[in-house]
Design a protein around this motif. Structure first.
Motif, PDB file in Angstrom:
ATOM      1  N   UNK A  80     -78.402 -72.292 -25.959  1.00  0.00           N
ATOM      2  CA  UNK A  80     -79.118 -73.271 -26.784  1.00  0.00           C
ATOM      3  C   UNK A  80     -80.103 -72.564 -27.722  1.00  0.00           C
ATOM      4  N   UNK A  81     -80.833 -71.614 -27.195  1.00  0.00           N
ATOM      5  CA  UNK A  81     -81.793 -70.877 -28.040  1.00  0.00           C
ATOM      6  C   UNK A  81     -81.077 -70.160 -29.186  1.00  0.00           C
ATOM      7  N   UNK A  82     -79.859 -69.690 -28.924  1.00  0.00           N
ATOM      8  CA  UNK A  82     -79.111 -68.994 -29.979  1.00  0.00           C
ATOM      9  C   UNK A  82     -78.740 -69.937 -31.118  1.00  0.00           C
ATOM     10  N   UNK A  83     -78.634 -71.217 -30.806  1.00  0.00           N
ATOM     11  CA  UNK A  83     -78.174 -72.181 -31.809  1.00  0.00           C
ATOM     12  C   UNK A  83     -79.318 -72.782 -32.636  1.00  0.00           C
ATOM     13  N   UNK A  84     -80.548 -72.531 -32.258  1.00  0.00           N
ATOM     14  CA  UNK A  84     -81.687 -73.109 -32.998  1.00  0.00           C
ATOM     15  C   UNK A  84     -81.628 -72.615 -34.448  1.00  0.00           C
ATOM     16  N   UNK A  85     -81.716 -73.544 -35.367  1.00  0.00           N
ATOM     17  CA  UNK A  85     -81.591 -73.155 -36.783  1.00  0.00           C
ATOM     18  C   UNK A  85     -82.906 -72.661 -37.363  1.00  0.00           C
ATOM     19  N   UNK A  86     -83.994 -73.357 -37.056  1.00  0.00           N
ATOM     20  CA  UNK A  86     -85.282 -72.999 -37.637  1.00  0.00           C
ATOM     21  C   UNK A  86     -86.399 -73.554 -36.758  1.00  0.00           C
ATOM     22  N   UNK A  87     -87.473 -72.797 -36.654  1.00  0.00           N
ATOM     23  CA  UNK A  87     -88.585 -73.267 -35.812  1.00  0.00           C
ATOM     24  C   UNK A  87     -89.856 -72.479 -36.078  1.00  0.00           C
ATOM     25  N   UNK A  88     -90.952 -73.083 -35.670  1.00  0.00           N
ATOM     26  CA  UNK A  88     -92.243 -72.394 -35.597  1.00  0.00           C
ATOM     27  C   UNK A  88     -92.528 -72.170 -34.116  1.00  0.00           C
ATOM     28  N   UNK A  92     -88.138 -80.980 -33.061  1.00  0.00           N
ATOM     29  CA  UNK A  92     -87.522 -79.908 -32.267  1.00  0.00           C
ATOM     30  C   UNK A  92     -86.782 -80.513 -31.082  1.00  0.00           C
ATOM     31  N   UNK A  93     -87.374 -81.530 -30.475  1.00  0.00           N
ATOM     32  CA  UNK A  93     -86.707 -82.199 -29.346  1.00  0.00           C
ATOM     33  C   UNK A  93     -85.369 -82.775 -29.810  1.00  0.00           C
ATOM     34  N   UNK A  94     -85.388 -83.420 -30.944  1.00  0.00           N
ATOM     35  CA  UNK A  94     -84.139 -83.984 -31.489  1.00  0.00           C
ATOM     36  C   UNK A  94     -83.104 -82.886 -31.716  1.00  0.00           C
ATOM     37  N   UNK A  95     -83.562 -81.809 -32.321  1.00  0.00           N
ATOM     38  CA  UNK A  95     -82.679 -80.677 -32.633  1.00  0.00           C
ATOM     39  C   UNK A  95     -82.029 -80.132 -31.367  1.00  0.00           C
ATOM     40  N   UNK A  96     -82.825 -79.929 -30.341  1.00  0.00           N
ATOM     41  CA  UNK A  96     -82.304 -79.361 -29.092  1.00  0.00           C
ATOM     42  C   UNK A  96     -81.343 -80.331 -28.408  1.00  0.00           C
ATOM     43  N   UNK A 152     -86.588 -64.366 -25.427  1.00  0.00           N
ATOM     44  CA  UNK A 152     -85.242 -64.946 -25.542  1.00  0.00           C
ATOM     45  C   UNK A 152     -85.032 -65.577 -26.914  1.00  0.00           C
ATOM     46  N   UNK A 153     -86.086 -66.123 -27.479  1.00  0.00           N
ATOM     47  CA  UNK A 153     -85.993 -66.683 -28.835  1.00  0.00           C
ATOM     48  C   UNK A 153     -86.051 -65.562 -29.871  1.00  0.00           C
ATOM     49  N   UNK A 154     -86.921 -64.600 -29.623  1.00  0.00           N
ATOM     50  CA  UNK A 154     -87.134 -63.508 -30.578  1.00  0.00           C
ATOM     51  C   UNK A 154     -85.857 -62.676 -30.769  1.00  0.00           C
ATOM     52  N   UNK A 155     -85.083 -62.522 -29.712  1.00  0.00           N
ATOM     53  CA  UNK A 155     -83.827 -61.746 -29.800  1.00  0.00           C
ATOM     54  C   UNK A 155     -82.621 -62.665 -29.635  1.00  0.00           C
ATOM     55  N   UNK A 181     -84.275 -62.517 -34.265  1.00  0.00           N
ATOM     56  CA  UNK A 181     -84.054 -63.929 -34.582  1.00  0.00           C
ATOM     57  C   UNK A 181     -84.148 -64.239 -36.070  1.00  0.00           C
ATOM     58  N   UNK A 182     -83.204 -65.031 -36.502  1.00  0.00           N
ATOM     59  CA  UNK A 182     -83.293 -65.600 -37.851  1.00  0.00           C
ATOM     60  C   UNK A 182     -83.764 -67.051 -37.759  1.00  0.00           C
TER      61      UNK A 182
END
Lengths: 469, 208
Positions: free
Chosen positions: A288-296, A434-438, A317-320, A346-347
């Motif tokens: 799931x973390x790999x699929x996050x498109x954009x976040x703060x 972010x909740x919606x996105x996840x 885990x988010x950073x890499x 992470x992008x």
């Protein structure tokens, strides 16, 4: 998509311990960011294993679990006149507030005393680097009381002891190995999967926490994420360590919290169970973390930034999150660890807010890669004197307070998807977007892990998937 | 290289002469001065690379941080030494010239090599010439040792107050039988990749 059914108030994160290596615990926490909600990990993935302990003060379930599992461990090698060193590492106290780990350690001592009559059971509290770290942990978790005064701190700069291994002579810490027996008291938080690839997590402390700094340097400077596992394993498999190791215990976790305590005289057996649990309990959240498109990302905890949890997942885990680190088909190409892990940077992260964290571990790359806003002057003052990040403040901005910092990060990052790393397990404190996105991403991640990835990850490590069930 | 922005100052009235700061200083910037039972810490400001390890080990609040009016860069330029000698020394040390040797000070292996070729012959001198060993210490000890040993032979560490051990193995030093015993770690595969990269780099350098 709406988030109906998933609107919960933010969860209370674990308390931050007062320390010389970070700012005074901040009263404004990530959970106070206006409009934040919490998203239980079970609403994302209902089959994440349920915890018996979620971080409350009552650690009785952990004690009961430890007593139960230790009953099947052979302690007959320990004689009443022997000295036993119970080995613990600082990160265990960074999980769910640390009280579960302290309870597991105390229960190990009590059970050894009760079953063997041995009263010389000492706790060795091994810190990352700072000379004052062990003392702070001993005081905060009352380890002195729990171990009847038989507690010692250690750091990787303490006196070494040579250990003959398949790699030649490596150096452990004398304070670790100076008892007749050692008990490896660990945890299965996967932590930096990008540098160990979930291959032999159980032996990692032998090459890190229990080792002299030169041995740690061997791993960081010359080995890759896969090959680096060899150092801990070579030490663990040495005749010296095998002659000292009485048994091993671990806190068994999932993103929900502590599931159980495991224990075994056989290091390999407990290691295989640990690997299987890491892959099966954390695989979906990692995907799931790999699929996050954009976040703060907001960092707001009492450990170094990479190691602060959100829903049981560390910021690292988010950073890499750029690649699937569990997939052993992916070749590290013999690159030393720093270069090997750079492919995963992470992008998804568009900006970072640093509210509180410890100093002393290099994380300057945060400021190089992302707009980084420090949320208070106390944290900024710590960073100005951070010997491991001497150029951090050349690029970071300082806001007047957390809320201003978040506003700036949202504006500069161009996204209002906020995720707070505040030490929480069980739920993530996030913005509604972010909740919606996840929630939107989760079903496909679950399918992919169940149908394709988990069977592959297990097979790559020689673990039989049906046996796991 | 490290841009040093601060320096430590000893608070004489708080110093109890415990020697711990002297034993922690990676550049030898702190010396205990006076008869053993009365010695107090004295710092050579220009030799301080702001690692603050002395402050960490001090239990007596006897060391402060002072901001420097003019920060100074601790570094050794690789342009000051013969490029061929630099390449050969990195090769002898078994480390790629561009590999980061100290993450905290952004020191690469080639800067360590340049400093050694310029005369640094101890850990202390190497730290002072490059800023390495001023941060987390997780990375730097092996490359510092390998570059020093490759040039000066086994290091005479008797004058150092800092405790150090002689481990400095790299991936290629792992014996084949040991590598084969742990196939999941892909040791053979990674060793082969390192050898291929070494060969490719040598070919590139030869072509230049």
């Amino acid at each position: 998509m709406t988030i109906t059914g998933s609107i919960h108030p933010p969860v209370e994160p674990p308390e931050v311990m007062l320390t010389a290596y970070g700012p005074a615990p901040q009263t404004a926490r990530g959970r106070d960011i206006p409009g934040l909600v919490s998203l239980p990990v079970h609403e994302l993935f209902p089959d994440i294993p349920r915890a018996i302990y979620h971080g409350a003060a009552d650690t009785d379930p952990v004690r009961a679990a430890a007593i139960r599992v230790l009953s099947s461990v052979d302690m007959s090698m320990i004689k009443p006149t022997d000295t036993v060193n119970v080995l613990c590492s600082e990160h265990g106290f960074g999980m769910l507030g640390g009280h579960a780990y302290a309870q597991m350690l105390e229960t190990i001592k009590d059970e050894i005393e009760r079953r063997t009559g041995c009263l010389k059971v000492r706790l060795v509290v091994i810190a990352w680097l700072g000379a004052k770290e062990p003392g702070e942990l001993i005081e905060y978790y009352e380890l002195d009381r729990r171990f009847d005064g038989k507690v010692r701190g250690a750091t990787p700069m303490d006196q070494g002891i040579p250990i003959e291994t398949a790699m030649g002579t490596l150096y452990g810490l004398r304070k670790v190995y100076d008892g007749d027996w050692i008990v490896h008291a660990h945890y299965d938080d996967p932590r930096e999967i990008y540098v160990h690839r979930a291959i032999d997590r159980i032996t990692k402390p032998f090459g890190m926490s229990y080792a002299r700094m030169e041995t740690r340097s061997l791993f960081h400077i010359t080995m890759g994420p896969r090959s680096g596992n060899f150092i801990g394993r070579a030490i663990a498999d040495s005749e010296f360590v095998r002659s000292k190791l009485a048994f091993s215990t671990t806190l068994v976790t999932s993103p929900d919290g502590i599931l159980a305590v495991d224990a075994d005289n056989d290091l390999n057996a407990i290691g295989t169970r640990m690997t299987a649990n890491i892959l099966s309990s954390y695989g979906k959240m990692l995907t799931l973390f790999r699929r996050i498109t954009d976040c703060v990302a907001v960092i707001d905890g009492g450990k170094w930034p990479y190691y602060v949890h959100a829903g049981g997942m560390i910021f690292g885990h988010l950073f890499y999150n750029g690649v699937d680190w569990f997939d052993l088909d992916r070749d590290d190409e013999g690159k030393p660890v720093e270069r090997a892990i750079a492919v995963g940077l992470s992008k998804s992260i568009k900006a970072v807010v640093l509210n509180q964290a410890l100093i002393g571990l290099n994380f300057t790359s945060l400021t190089v890669l992302y707009p980084t806003i420090i949320a208070n002057e106390q944290m900024a003052a710590m960073m100005r004197h951070d010997f491991s990040n001497p150029s951090f403040m050349d690029r970071a901005d300082v806001a007047a307070n957390l809320f201003e910092a978040v506003e700036t990060a949202v504006e500069r990052g161009g996204t209002d998807k906020i995720i707070v790393f505040d030490g929480s397990y069980g739920s993530l404190n996030v913005s509604p977007t972010m909740a919606e996105h996840l929630l939107e991403l989760a079903p496909e991640c679950a399918r992919e892990v169940d149908d394709e990835l988990l069977p592959k990850w297990l097979k790559q490590r020689g673990i039989d998937p049906p046996a796991l069930r | 290289m490290k841009n040093v922005k601060q320096v430590i100052e000893i608070v004489d009235e708080n110093c109890t002469g415990c020697y711990r700061c002297e034993r922690a200083c990676p550049t030898g910037a702190i010396a205990m001065v006076g008869a053993r039972k009365e010695a107090l810490a004295v710092v050579t400001p220009r030799a301080c690379i702001a690692c603050f390890r002395c402050i960490d080990v001090c239990d007596d609040d006897a060391i402060d941080i002072a901001e420097l009016d003019e920060p100074h860069m601790v570094r050794t330029s690789t342009k000051t030494v013969d490029p061929q000698a630099l390449t050969e020394l990195c090769e002898k040390a078994g480390l790629p010239p561009n590999q980061v040797a100290c993450l905290c000070s952004s020191t690469k292996v080639k800067e360590l090599a340049a400093a050694v070729l310029s005369g640094a012959s101890t850990f202390e001198e190497l730290a002072l010439a490059t800023g390495a060993a001023s941060g987390c210490l997780l990375y730097c000890s092996v490359p510092m040792r390998r570059v020093l040993v490759a040039h000066v032979g086994e290091i005479d560490d008797k004058s150092s107050h800092v405790r150090r051990y002689d481990t400095d193995k790299v991936l290629l030093d792992i014996p084949e039988d040991a590598a084969d015993a742990y196939p999941l770690f892909a040791l053979r595969q990674e060793q082969d990749a390192v050898r291929r990269r070494h060969e490719a780099r040598k070919a590139r350098e030869a072509a230049l």
